[in-house]
Structure formats: structure tokens, C-alpha cells
Scaffold this motif. Structure first.
Motif, PDB file in Angstrom:
ATOM      1  N   GLY A  27      34.419 -59.935  78.243  1.00 14.65           N
ATOM      2  CA  GLY A  27      34.559 -58.389  78.412  1.00 14.65           C
ATOM      3  C   GLY A  27      34.747 -58.319  79.920  1.00 14.65           C
ATOM      4  O   GLY A  27      34.048 -58.892  80.814  1.00 14.65           O
ATOM      5  N   ARG A  30      34.448 -53.070  83.533  1.00 15.51           N
ATOM      6  CA  ARG A  30      34.785 -51.724  82.900  1.00 15.51           C
ATOM      7  C   ARG A  30      34.222 -51.571  81.566  1.00 15.51           C
ATOM      8  O   ARG A  30      33.595 -50.524  81.201  1.00 15.51           O
ATOM      9  CB  ARG A  30      36.351 -51.140  83.308  1.00 15.51           C
ATOM     10  N   HIS A  31      34.883 -52.536  81.025  1.00 23.48           N
ATOM     11  CA  HIS A  31      34.379 -52.244  79.376  1.00 23.48           C
ATOM     12  C   HIS A  31      32.835 -52.421  79.212  1.00 23.48           C
ATOM     13  O   HIS A  31      32.225 -51.858  78.363  1.00 23.48           O
ATOM     14  CB  HIS A  31      35.035 -53.584  78.491  1.00 23.48           C
ATOM     15  N   LYS A  34      30.956 -49.371  80.210  1.00 23.13           N
ATOM     16  CA  LYS A  34      31.109 -48.397  79.396  1.00 23.13           C
ATOM     17  C   LYS A  34      30.243 -48.510  78.198  1.00 23.13           C
ATOM     18  O   LYS A  34      29.640 -47.336  77.543  1.00 23.13           O
ATOM     19  CB  LYS A  34      32.573 -48.145  79.193  1.00 23.13           C
TER      20      LYS A  34
END
Length: 508
Positions: A27, A30-31, A34
């Protein structure tokens, strides 16, 4: 324009580990930010401190709880000594109250700092508990002896779970840790009172922790998990280990190591075995409730592979691995150790023990584990899973019991003879030899005293391997192997060995 103020987000160490797991799984920052609804800056900071966080968790023997920071305490040596003492008491199932812990804290503070101004207040104790992940300090009603009354209800609970999951004896497993002093003989340890003053000899405390794991049928034995103090022992260089080796500060099991073993060794190994045996891909692992084992909710993330904990104080009664299996591993190990010493004729025993490396110990331990038979394992489950043995098998088991008693007597006699060869003046009785060979006396030796705990935490040495450093054999070159093999063939021909055997050597 007013600069954007950075959003502060405080995560627990456990949450930080989960974030690192997400990053390790591929991952992006950013992912992950979020997905977890946290600022990217928080994920960046956690990623930057990856090594520090991972090392902190790896050194923790108990649950890290809701702890958020890794700040060192004001007196780290005092807390480390107290924590070591606490773990030792819990390992021996000795209840520890708040007052006892505070008294011991004051003792270690005075011995380490030489001061008497430490009160070990309730506030300090709460912070110590939070830092070390200790949830309970007083075990109400706990008994040191085994709790036989708790066995029957647990047997019913286990049987109901096995039936619910539709498991067979090939799908139910048990694992248990045990300490092994891998470089020790009776006359060099705790048997004789004057041993400490014997010239050229000392009490050997070279110890590893090993954990055997097998299913109830004995048809699937996982590779041993062996824990030492050194992360990269020099003797392991260029060696193919037959076991899974891990390291911790004291060579003990930790929650992090057990969790990693369960996820990366147990589950994949069992999946492969069940697939090859055409069995449904689900299994149950039975373990004791030691502080070094993570809670069920942390391990049981896959409903097809679950961990079940034994009731407190029932290990000696029903834990399969504790029904002479680990003891038999130690007997086999020590028998092989004696054989190794005797085979080296006219050599000093103490020097041979010093040259007996951790690699030798690991290989010997693996051989001892492999010597445990399916019948040995099946019989060990009788206390916790009586339904596993049918009525028709009872007579066979009784015959096996008589046979095993005779075999045990023969092994004891052999050990006595072997020890006599090594030390003709040794007058150990049968009970002393039995205690040494099965490891019954190791609990007393493994329990270090207060002064040894203090000396340990104040020491900054970081030996690469526990015990004496030995020379590492250089890697054999291919041309040297060919030359040696050619000499073997020549020797076979000169000594007129069977013609077919010589041809076989040439063919290889």
C-alpha cells in the motif's frame, strides 16, 4: 496567506504496526492514509521510524496494550531488572501483587543506583504497567499446583469445538516451548555442591528455547522453532538449518515471534500438509496461556485456523507436548551429546563441550525431534482428548506403556554407562541422571537470582553467540571435494571392498 497547520494524530504502537503491515503489503502512503482516515504526514512519520517501532515490539514479551510512545523511563536499568524478575515469576505461575512489585522495584533501585529516595508510588506503577503492557498484577485465587477441576469442562469445550469445525486428529495441533541447556553434563552443572570451585569448570548456562509442534495423529511434525540470544550466530554462516531460528534479548519466546511463527510458518505448513493429505483446509492449534503468547483475538483472524488456550495451571496435566514428549526430546538430545563426546577418544571433556557449537546443538536437537514417533505423540493426547483413543486400542496402549517403561529403564542404564566412560569417578544415582536427562532440574537453573539480573541489565556486551566463540570452518572448494572423493575410491580399491560398492562410488 496563513500557512496550513499540521493535523496531529496520535496512534498506539499496535496501530502503528498495523499501518506498517499495510505499507509492507504494497500500500502507498496516500492509500493507507485515505483508508485509515489519518493524515499522510502521520503515515510518513511512522514509515520513517519503521525500524525503531519494529525493534521495540520485537523486544516486548507481553502485549504492548494502548501504549503510544517508546520513550525510555527515567531509570531504564531498574525497570528492565524488575520486568525480567516479573516475567520469571509469571513463567513459574507465581502470583505477583502490586505491593510485591513495588517492594521489588525499590530493592532493584537501591542496588543499582545506591540511593534510597525512590518510593515506587502507585502512579509510577501504573506507568510501568502501561509501558510494559501488563494488564493484571494480582492473580486472585491462582494456585501454583495444577488445577484438575478445570480439566473436565475444558475437555467438553474442546470436543464441542472439534465437532463444530468437523476436525480429525490430523487437523488438531499442539505446540509448547521448553528451555534446553545445550552444552551441559551432570558433573559440570548443578548436581554437585562443590562444582563452582572445581578447577577449570563452571556452571554452564548456554540455553536456547525450542518449540515442537505436531498434530494429534503424529503424522505432521513441523520444523522446530529454536530461540537464541544472538540474531546472527557466526557458526550459522553458510549453514542450512533444519529448524526455524529466531532471536530475542533473553532467548525467550515473545509475542511478536509467536505471532510471526503462527502466520508465516504454522498456517502455510499446515495448509500444504492438509492439501497433500486431501483434508479440508482448517485446523486448530492448542497452546498454554503463557504471557509470551498473543491473545486469541490477535491470532484468530482466519476462521479456518484458530488458536485455543488451555486453562491456567493445567499444563502439567493435559498439555500433550508436556506429557513426556519434550522430556523425551531432551533425553535423546543428551544421549547424542554423550555419544559425540565418547567418540572423541582421549580428548578433554571440557574442551569438547566448548567446541560443541550452537550449530551442533541445533542439528542434534532436530535429530532428537525426528526420533519422536507417531505412537509417542498419539499417547500424549489421552489427557486432553480421551475420545481420540478407541476402546479397542486400550489394550495396545497398555502393552505400549509396559514396553516404554522397559525402554526408559534401558535408556537410563545406557546413560549411566556413558557417563561412567566420561567420568569414572562420577557416582550419580538414577534419580539425578533422570533429572538431568529429562531437564527436570532446568527450571531451578533457568531462574536467575537478583544479582544476576542486575549484572545482566547493566552489561552492555553484545556477544554474537551465547557461549564460547569457536573457529568457523572455511567453505570447502569443489576441487578439494573431488580430490577427497578420489582418495576414498582409491582407499576402497586398495582395501579390496566389494566390487559393486567400488563401482557405485565411481558412478556417484
Amino acid at each position: 496567506m496563513t500557512p496550513t497547520k499540521r493535523v496531529h494524530c496520535s496512534a498506539t504502537i499496535k496501530e502503528k504496526c498495523k499501518i506498517l503491515d499495510s505499507l509492507d503489503a504494497g500500500g502507498s502512503v496516500r492509500h493507507v492514509a485515505k483508508l485509515l482516515k489519518i493524515p499522510k504526514s502521520t503515515v510518513f512519520d511512522i514509515k520513517k521510524n519503521r525500524v525503531k517501532i519494529r525493534n521495540f515490539v520485537a523486544r516486548s514479551y507481553t502485549d504492548i496494550g494502548q501504549r503510544k510512545v517508546m520513550k525510555k523511563p527515567e531509570n531504564p536499568d531498574v525497570e528492565e531488572a524488575l520486568y525480567t524478575w516479573f516475567l520469571q515469576q509469571r513463567k513459574n505461575h507465581i502470583p505477583v501483587s502490586s505491593e510485591v512489585l513495588r517492594t521489588k522495584a525499590r530493592f532493584f533501585y537501591e542496588r543499582i543506583t545506591g540511593k534510597t529516595n525512590f518510593q515506587a508510588s502507585s502512579g509510577w506503577l501504573d506507568k510501568f504497567k502501561a509501558r510494559r503492557g501488563i494488564r493484571f498484577l494480582k492473580v486472585c485465587g491462582e494456585r501454583v499446583s495444577s488445577d484438575a477441576e478445570a480439566v473436565a469442562p475444558f475437555q467438553l469445550k474442546l470436543q464441542a469445538l472439534i465437532e463444530k469445525m468437523q476436525l480429525t486428529k490430523e487437523q488438531v495441533y499442539n505446540a509448547d516451548e521448553s528451555a534446553l541447556f545445550w552444552r551441559v553434563l551432570p558433573n559440570t552443572t548443578w548436581v554437585h555442591k562443590d562444582e563452582k570451585s572445581a578447577p577449570g569448570r563452571k556452571v554452564s548456562k548456554d540455553r536456547v528455547t525450542f518449540m515442537p509442534c505436531s498434530n494429534a495423529s503424529g503424522t505432521h511434525k513441523l520444523p522446530l522453532l529454536v530461540l537464541g540470544k544472538s540474531k546472527n550466530p557466526r557458526v550459522f554462516k553458510n549453514a542450512q538449518l533444519p529448524v526455524k531460528y529466531e532471536a530475542s534479548t533473553k532467548g525467550w519466546m515473545t509475542r511478536n515471534i509467536f505471532s510471526e511463527w503462527f502466520k508465516t510458518i504454522f498456517v502455510p505448513e499446515v495448509k500444504q500438509y492438509l492439501s497433500n493429505a486431501n483434508k479440508p483446509c482448517r485446523a486448530l492449534l492448542l497452546v498454554d496461556n503463557a504471557p509470551s503468547h498473543p491473545p486469541e483475538e490477535e491470532l484468530n483472524t482466519n476462521p479456518n485456523f484458530i488458536v485455543v488456550f488451555l486453562p491456567p495451571n493445567c499444563t502439567a496435566l493435559v498439555q500433550p507436548m508436556d506429557q513426556n514428549l519434550t522430556q523425551n526430546i531432551k533425553v535423546s538430545y543428551r544421549r547424542q551429546l554423550l555419544t559425540h563426546i565418547i567418540s572423541q577418544e582421549n580428548k578433554d571433556t571440557m574442551q569438547l563441550l566448548k567446541k560443541f557449537s550452537l550449530l551442533d546443538a541445533v542439528n542434534t536437537l532436530d535429530s532428537a525431534w525426528k526420533s519422536i514417533t507417531e505412537k509417542n505423540i498419539q499417547k500424549s493426547w489421552d489427557g486432553i482428548w480421551p475420545q481420540l483413543v478407541s476402546d479397542e486400542e486400550d489394550d495396545i496402549l497398555l502393552a505400549d506403556l509396559r514396553k516404554s517403561l522397559l525402554e526408559e529403564a534401558a535408556k537410563l542404564s545406557d546413560l549411566k554407562k556413558m557417563l561412567k566412560v566420561i567420568d569414572p569417578e562420577n557416582e550419580l544415582n538414577d534419580e539425578e541422571i533422570r533429572n538431568w536427562s529429562t531437564g527436570r532440574d532446568e527450571i531451578a537453573v533457568d531462574n536467575v537470582g537478583d544479582e544476576e539480573i542486575i549484572e545482566s541489565v547493566q552489561s552492555n556486551t553484545n556477544d554474537e553467540e551465547e557461549g564460547d566463540i569457536i573457529d568457523i570452518p572455511t567453505k570447502i572448494k569443489h576441487i578439494e571435494a573431488v580430490q577427497c572423493f578420489s582418495k576414498c575410491v582409491q582407499w576402497a580399491e586398495e582395501n579390496k571392498l566389494n566390487y559393486q560398492e567400488v563401482l557405485l562410488l565411481n558412478k556417484n
